[in-house]
Enzyme design. Structure first.
Site, short mmCIF file in Angstrom:
data_model
loop_
_atom_site.label_atom_id
_atom_site.label_comp_id
_atom_site.label_asym_id
_atom_site.label_seq_id
_atom_site.Cartn_x
_atom_site.Cartn_y
_atom_site.Cartn_z
CD GLN A 161 -3.13 0.71 2.16
OE1 GLN A 161 -3.20 -0.36 2.77
NE2 GLN A 161 -3.95 1.71 2.41
CG HIS A 214 2.88 -3.55 9.25
ND1 HIS A 214 2.53 -4.84 8.95
CD2 HIS A 214 2.74 -2.85 8.10
CE1 HIS A 214 2.21 -4.92 7.67
NE2 HIS A 214 2.33 -3.72 7.13
CB SER A 270 2.94 -4.29 3.89
OG SER A 270 1.75 -4.15 4.63
CG LEU A 271 -1.40 -5.42 -0.54
CD1 LEU A 271 -2.64 -6.20 -0.18
CD2 LEU A 271 -1.73 -4.20 -1.36
NE ARG A 301 -3.03 -7.55 5.56
CZ ARG A 301 -2.21 -6.56 5.18
NH1 ARG A 301 -2.52 -5.78 4.16
NH2 ARG A 301 -1.07 -6.35 5.82
CD GLN A 304 2.06 -8.54 6.57
OE1 GLN A 304 0.95 -8.05 6.66
NE2 GLN A 304 2.62 -8.86 5.42
#
Length: 307
Positions: free
Chosen positions: A11, A201, A91-92, A116, A250
């Site tokens: 993102q 996070h 991340s994503l 999510r 995560q």
């Protein structure tokens, strides 16, 4: 380049118009976008190609980025038989990597990251969440400062290790802003409050973990075609059991992107980024190995020509 590692952006890489060239020139891309639109009842042609303010909202940004990444990846593998030793994402992007590793169908992945995003949004309702990028400070300095401030009651955590001297912190927006002068005194060249309404996070997302685990259990396959590098551990995993645990963790753990690239760089001669070019920029700070980005048909042809 036959020894490339595939990487997928997260993102913040979204922008209006991404994926348009694929959509206009590839029947496969058009079909993938149409099927994804039906699956989650989001008109991705409007979201991706027309001016709007939804693309920056986490529940729309996440499926949009993943979809474009997986289109770029699909078009690449249709024409090239390079099989990476491992895949990873920021991340994503770890969810895009999972789908690229045949751990999840792409439509299931689109729905999973849409959910999510909604879970992350709900977890941050009413807590004035935010994220801030810091430039010019080393990891230990940021960790020590945020740790001391948490002992004083501030809600601030290191969230993304993007490269030497580039760390993103997350937490309560007012707390982040209140610490800008402290970071400057410690040597930060710049601090930038990011246009984010969630605090990714960090422990503020803990309420999202159980439902995300349930979705992962529903949509992950038992076996993966190749290992994935975990953002949490910066080492590989290749099973549904590990994936459920690590992707739930995560949500509340910092993204060890820099550490992940350093972990794999000796085993590759290049990186290929699918659907964006943000990681190409980050990689310049981390490794001497080249990164090639596939964002449209022209860059796809250029990367294929190098193989």
């Amino acid at each position: 380049m036959n020894n490339s590692i595939f990487i997928f952006p997260g993102q913040g890489s979204q922008k209006i118009g991404m994926g348009k060239d694929f959509y206009d020139h590839s029947p496969i891309a058009k079909e993938m976008i149409e099927k994804a639109s039906q699956r989650v009842e989001i008109d991705f042609t409007t979201l991706l190609f027309e001016e709007n303010d939804r693309l920056d909202q986490t529940e729309f940004a996440q499926p949009a980025i993943l979809l474009v990444s997986l289109i770029a990846h699909r078009l690449f593998v249709e024409q090239c038989k390079v099989i990476p030793k491992v895949v990873l994402g920021h991340s994503l992007g770890e969810f895009s990597a999972l789908s690229a590793a045949s751990a999840m169908d792409y439509l299931d992945a689109v729905e999973l990251v849409h959910q999510r995003g909604l879970l992350m949004k709900k977890a941050c309702e009413g807590i004035n969440a935010g994220m801030m990028a810091l430039l010019g400070l080393d990891d230990a300095t940021v960790e020590n400062l945020t740790c001391k401030e948490r002992e004083l009651g501030k809600k601030v955590w290191a969230a993304n290790y993007n490269g030497d001297g580039q760390i993103v912190i997350a937490g309560n927006r007012d707390d982040l802003v209140s610490l800008e002068s402290l970071f400057k005194e410690a040597g930060a060249k710049k601090s930038v409050l990011l246009p984010m309404s969630v605090a990714s996070h960090c422990p503020l997302l803990s309420s999202a973990q159980p439902k995300l685990e349930a979705y992962l259990d529903q949509w992950l396959k038992e076996s993966f075609a190749m290992p994935i590098i975990s953002n949490v551990t910066a080492s590989e995993y290749q099973s549904k059991v590990e994936a459920k645990m690590l992707l739930s963790q995560q949500l509340i753990s910092p993204v060890k992107y820099k550490q992940s690239i350093l972990y794999v760089e000796s085993s590759t001669d290049s990186f290929i980024e699918f659907g964006g070019s943000v990681l190409k920029g980050l990689n310049k700070r981390i490794t001497q190995k080249p990164t090639y980005s596939i964002t449209d048909m022209k860059s796809l042809e250029e990367v294929l020509a190098l193989l």
